[in-house]
Design a protein around this motif. Structure first.
Motif, PDB file in Angstrom:
ATOM      1  N   THR A 646      37.789  28.725  66.655  1.00 60.60           N
ATOM      2  CA  THR A 646      37.693  28.515  65.209  1.00 60.60           C
ATOM      3  C   THR A 646      36.693  29.523  64.662  1.00 60.60           C
ATOM      4  O   THR A 646      36.065  30.266  65.418  1.00 60.60           O
ATOM      5  CB  THR A 646      37.194  27.097  64.877  1.00 60.60           C
ATOM      6  N   LEU A 647      36.547  29.524  63.332  1.00 60.15           N
ATOM      7  CA  LEU A 647      35.607  30.466  62.720  1.00 60.15           C
ATOM      8  C   LEU A 647      34.174  30.196  63.182  1.00 60.15           C
ATOM      9  O   LEU A 647      33.333  31.087  63.169  1.00 60.15           O
ATOM     10  CB  LEU A 647      35.698  30.399  61.194  1.00 60.15           C
ATOM     11  N   VAL A 651      30.683  34.624  66.247  1.00 65.24           N
ATOM     12  CA  VAL A 651      29.225  34.707  66.192  1.00 65.24           C
ATOM     13  C   VAL A 651      28.754  35.596  65.038  1.00 65.24           C
ATOM     14  O   VAL A 651      27.877  35.232  64.275  1.00 65.24           O
ATOM     15  CB  VAL A 651      28.683  35.253  67.540  1.00 65.24           C
ATOM     16  N   THR A 652      29.379  36.774  64.910  1.00 71.42           N
ATOM     17  CA  THR A 652      28.952  37.715  63.861  1.00 71.42           C
ATOM     18  C   THR A 652      29.098  37.084  62.484  1.00 71.42           C
ATOM     19  O   THR A 652      28.248  37.254  61.614  1.00 71.42           O
ATOM     20  CB  THR A 652      29.807  38.999  63.922  1.00 71.42           C
ATOM     21  N   LEU A 653      30.183  36.350  62.308  1.00 67.59           N
ATOM     22  CA  LEU A 653      30.446  35.725  61.012  1.00 67.59           C
ATOM     23  C   LEU A 653      29.406  34.644  60.722  1.00 67.59           C
ATOM     24  O   LEU A 653      28.828  34.588  59.637  1.00 67.59           O
ATOM     25  CB  LEU A 653      31.865  35.129  61.028  1.00 67.59           C
ATOM     26  N   GLN A 654      29.161  33.789  61.719  1.00 68.82           N
ATOM     27  CA  GLN A 654      28.209  32.700  61.534  1.00 68.82           C
ATOM     28  C   GLN A 654      26.807  33.247  61.264  1.00 68.82           C
ATOM     29  O   GLN A 654      26.068  32.733  60.433  1.00 68.82           O
ATOM     30  CB  GLN A 654      28.204  31.772  62.758  1.00 68.82           C
ATOM     31  N   GLN A 655      26.482  34.326  61.966  1.00 65.11           N
ATOM     32  CA  GLN A 655      25.166  34.941  61.770  1.00 65.11           C
ATOM     33  C   GLN A 655      25.034  35.434  60.333  1.00 65.11           C
ATOM     34  O   GLN A 655      24.034  35.212  59.665  1.00 65.11           O
ATOM     35  CB  GLN A 655      25.023  36.100  62.765  1.00 65.11           C
ATOM     36  N   ASN A 671      37.652  26.894  55.366  1.00 68.62           N
ATOM     37  CA  ASN A 671      37.621  27.155  56.799  1.00 68.62           C
ATOM     38  C   ASN A 671      39.026  27.454  57.327  1.00 68.62           C
ATOM     39  O   ASN A 671      39.600  26.668  58.079  1.00 68.62           O
ATOM     40  CB  ASN A 671      37.009  25.939  57.502  1.00 68.62           C
ATOM     41  N   PRO A 672      39.562  28.605  56.907  1.00 70.39           N
ATOM     42  CA  PRO A 672      40.950  28.900  57.319  1.00 70.39           C
ATOM     43  C   PRO A 672      41.055  29.099  58.827  1.00 70.39           C
ATOM     44  O   PRO A 672      40.127  29.597  59.455  1.00 70.39           O
ATOM     45  CB  PRO A 672      41.278  30.187  56.563  1.00 70.39           C
ATOM     46  N   LYS A 673      42.216  28.712  59.362  1.00 72.17           N
ATOM     47  CA  LYS A 673      42.408  28.829  60.808  1.00 72.17           C
ATOM     48  C   LYS A 673      43.486  29.842  61.161  1.00 72.17           C
ATOM     49  O   LYS A 673      43.545  30.322  62.278  1.00 72.17           O
ATOM     50  CB  LYS A 673      42.800  27.472  61.394  1.00 72.17           C
TER      51      LYS A 673
END
Ligand SMILES: [Zn+2]
Length: 767
Positions: A646-647, A651-655, A671-673
């Motif tokens: 999932t999103l 890691v880069t996105l969450q950071q 939260n598109p999947k």
């Protein structure tokens, strides 16, 4: 982060995306330059306006003018010899800024003169069989002796005026130039043999009934002034029989003398009703004026049948006065039934009227007048309140033809009074259409000789709206629980024509005489075009307001195509140049489909392509801004584990989110999947909005309309990335068939299984 590095990174990605363009500029030989071929290019070259006569807004300009032609006529019908005699005085007012050296008068009957060239422009072939009647007419007779016989053309002092007849046009020379603002009166005496209109569907003439009586529907029956305008000068293009008429407005005083047992109705107000009506008729007429839902019979079938047995030798003169009309027509017979009722238009009463022989019943007595009334209401709603005091529907065999306040219509039951659905809907449709012509072109007075679509196409569009109204107002007239089965109007009704042979197609902006497939080209295609604008491109509110604006601006005036095109944009703030260009100026067709759908997964794991680019530029991963990688399903970087990620796992996105967004902003994030790149293709030349219906794994659907401008830079295909919380299981383009898409085989993804594959599948299951 270092901004320069950031931008160079972006540049790196862009460069990767445009390798194709790179190769192009590297080519030794470059393609030549070109004019603006964009389908969204402004329509400046095609338009002849604006000027002082016709404004850029599409409204009449500050110096707009139109000529006036007033007529005083005395007409006599010779029922024994089927001849018509007339004397007319025309008073012509020159409102133009120009001095006129001569006048042009139209002699439409000359189309049927023995020396007419009309038959000589129709290439012919030998058919395996031919109707005996037409065989005799074509090969054995010496031709019908039609055409005007002129006794004189003289001025109001009785002096003969020199004139020259060039087939259907007559040039009349005046003693001196007619200056701007001046009037000139002159008189013409004429007669002609009335043709049998049932032989070659002439627009005017007589029908001989089985009992020997004649029914006359008479039009184009007098020498009529041609139009002189800012657009054409004299509109004296010959009448070949196909293109209809261009006529100035004027006032008419007409006396028509017919056998005393004839029933007659005509354009204009009957001003000597008491002289020509019996007491009984007067009484019934008074009732009709107060009847708003059922027609009142003025002359009954029994009375018509009784009159049909005689043949009066004395005469009656019917006198009519009509103001601000562009033409005059009348119908006369002793075999006519007559009924009428009132219809409220705004705060005025208008009479809806029908005239028909017993041959039209029971259909005509039951429906004609009701259809007339319903039509006046619908058209008035779409344009302006019907300004005349009556509208007459006359039944004439195989005719469908319009004049101010009066029209001829077909739709005849068999001898036992039975009729098919086809006959019934044919009759409803033709009455709605011909009564509708009162609005276009009798009042919104376009040049029919030049632009067939401006009256037939626009009228057929409103006809469609009026048919649907009629079906709703009178469900008992149509099949139960059905919509009125309109033949023209909905987008898909034009698909057959537009997918046909391009060699036999002409743009709508072609003179009617020179088009192929007249009905589809001049009636259907423009009507469908307007319907697409109304339902799909502009929406009803914006379209209806603009359409009404056009109708009102040009009511009792002479509009040109530009005036229509400009007004529709001017009143709606919708740029439609692309639509006019494609739909009216070309023979292009509409075809949009789904070319390809790619599925992507999102990951923070750098893919090989980016890694290679980074390394070739001597960059380290830490030099990059936080990147999110889209990996196509089935590509080298694809791993099965991505499907369940999932999103939150990126890691880069969450950071990035944690570093840059507040908790409140984070809470609002979607939260598109599932990620897709959909490529839409456009094999057709006509740009259209992409109407896409997405179906999701839970069966729900969502429609997205991408405005037509999506095609502005790529006319062949466009991509669209879609992020979705649910899996997309199906995509359909134009699901309601509202864009006249000629090939729907590419409209669905996944592609529908062909029958062959399905059969194989069935075999497999059985096996
Ligand atoms: Zn028509």
């Amino acid at each position: 982060m270092n901004l320069i590095k950031y931008f160079s990174m972006i540049a790196l990605f862009l460069a990767a995306g445009v390798t194709y363009a790179q190769n192009e500029t590297d080519k030794e030989e470059r393609d030549p330059g070109h004019y603006n071929n964009n389908r969204f290019k402004q329509l400046y070259e095609e338009f002849s306006t604006p000027n002082v006569y016709r404004s850029a807004s599409g409204a009449p300009g500050p110096e707009y003018y139109q000529q006036q032609a007033d007529y005083v006529m005395s007409i006599r019908l010779d029922d024994t010899n089927t001849r018509l005699y007339g004397e007319e005085t025309i008073t012509y007012t020159n409102n133009s800024p120009d001095d006129l050296e001569y006048l042009w008068v139209q002699l439409d009957q000359n189309k049927r003169a023995r020396d007419s060239k009309t038959p000589l422009i129709e290439p012919s072939g030998a058919f395996p069989a031919e109707m005996a009647s037409s065989f005799v007419g074509k090969y054995m007779g010496d031709g019908f002796d039609g055409g005007f016989k002129l006794d004189y053309v003289k001025d109001n002092k009785g002096r003969a005026l020199p004139y020259t007849i060039n087939r259907t046009m007559m040039r009349v020379e005046m003693p001196k130039n007619l200056k701007s603002g001046e009037k000139f009166s002159f008189s013409i005496k004429w007669w002609y043999n009335i043709p049998d209109h049932t032989i070659d569907r002439a627009r005017s003439g007589y029908e001989k009934f089985e009992d020997g009586n004649n029914g006359y529907v008479i039009a184009q029956f007098f020498p009529r002034m041609a139009v002189y305008s800012d657009v054409e000068g004299w509109q004296n293009s010959q009448f070949w029989g196909r293109d209809e008429f261009a006529l100035p407005f004027g006032n008419y005083n007409v006396s028509i003398t017919v056998p005393s047992d004839h029933i007659l109705d005509a354009t204009g107000e009957l001003i000597n009703r008491k002289e020509v009506f019996s007491k009984t008729m007067m009484k019934r007429y008074a009732q009709a004026k107060k009847s708003y839902s059922v027609p009142v019979v003025i002359v009954t079938q029994a009375e018509a049948e009784a009159a049909s047995k005689g043949f009066a030798t004395n005469t009656k003169t019917w006198k009519f006065r009509a103001e601000n009309v562009r033409d005059f027509g009348f119908a006369s017979s002793r075999r006519y039934i007559w009924d009428m009722m009132a219809v409220k238009i705004g705060n005025r009463d208008v009479m809806a009227v029908s005239v028909y022989p017993p041959e039209g019943n029971p259909l005509w007595g039951e429906w004609s007048t009701i259809v007339v009334a319903s039509t006046l209401k619908s058209y008035s709603r779409m344009t302006f309140n019907y300004p005349y005091h009556k509208a007459i529907s006359v039944h004439a065999k195989n005719q469908g033809m319009e004049y101010p306040m009066i029209c001829w219509n077909y739709g005849r039951p068999d001898k036992e009074g039975n009729y098919s659905e086809r006959t019934k809907y044919g009759m409803f449709g033709v009455i709605i259409h011909e009564v509708g012509h009162n609005f276009f072109p009798m009042i919104v007075n376009s040049d029919e000789r030049q632009w067939t679509w401006m009256d037939e196409g626009i009228n057929t569009f409103v006809q469609y709206v009026a048919e649907q109204d009629f079906g709703q107002a009178y469900p008992e007239a149509i099949a139960p629980n059905k919509k009125y089965p309109s033949r023209r109007g909905p987008a898909k009704t034009i698909v057959d024509y537009m997918s046909g042979n391009q060699d036999r197609m002409a743009p709508i902006m072609t003179k009617g005489l020179n088009t192929y497939n007249f009905g589809a080209n001049a009636y259907s295609k423009p009507a469908v075009g307007l319907n697409i604008l109304r339902e799909t491109i502009m929406g009803r509110d914006l379209f209806d307001y603009a359409f009404k604006t056009y109708s009102r601006r040009w009511m009792f005036k002479h509009p040109n195509p530009e005036d229509f095109f400009r007004t529709m944009e001017d009143a709606s703030a919708i740029d439609l140049d692309w639509f006019w260009r494609a739909w009216f100026f070309t023979t292009d067709y509409s075809d949009i489909g789904v070319q390809e759908v790619k599925k992507f997964y999102v990951t923070s794991k750098m893919n090989a392509e980016v890694r290679q680019m980074m390394e070739s530029r001597g960059m380290k991963e830490s030099d990059l801004p936080p990147l999110v990688y889209l990996v196509e399903e089935g590509s080298d970087d694809y791993e099965e584990s991505m499907e369940t990620a999932t999103l939150n796992d990126v890691v880069t996105l969450q950071q990035y989110i944690m570093d840059n967004l507040t908790p409140a902003e984070r809470a609002k994030l979607k939260n598109p999947k599932f990620f897709y790149e959909v490529t839409f293709e456009k094999p057709g030349g006509v740009p259209m909005p992409i109407i896409a219906e997405y179906t999701y794994s839970d069966g729900s659907t969502k429609r997205v309309t991408y405005p037509v401008q999506i095609w502005r830079k790529n006319d062949a295909s466009v991509g669209m990335v879609i992020a979705s919380e649910m899996e997309i299981t199906k995509i359909v383009v134009d699901p309601d068939e509202e864009t006249a898409d000629i090939d729907t085989s590419n409209n669905t993804w996944p592609k529908r299984k062909k029958l062959g594959e399905f059969n194989k599948f069935k075999e497999k299951i059985k096996g």
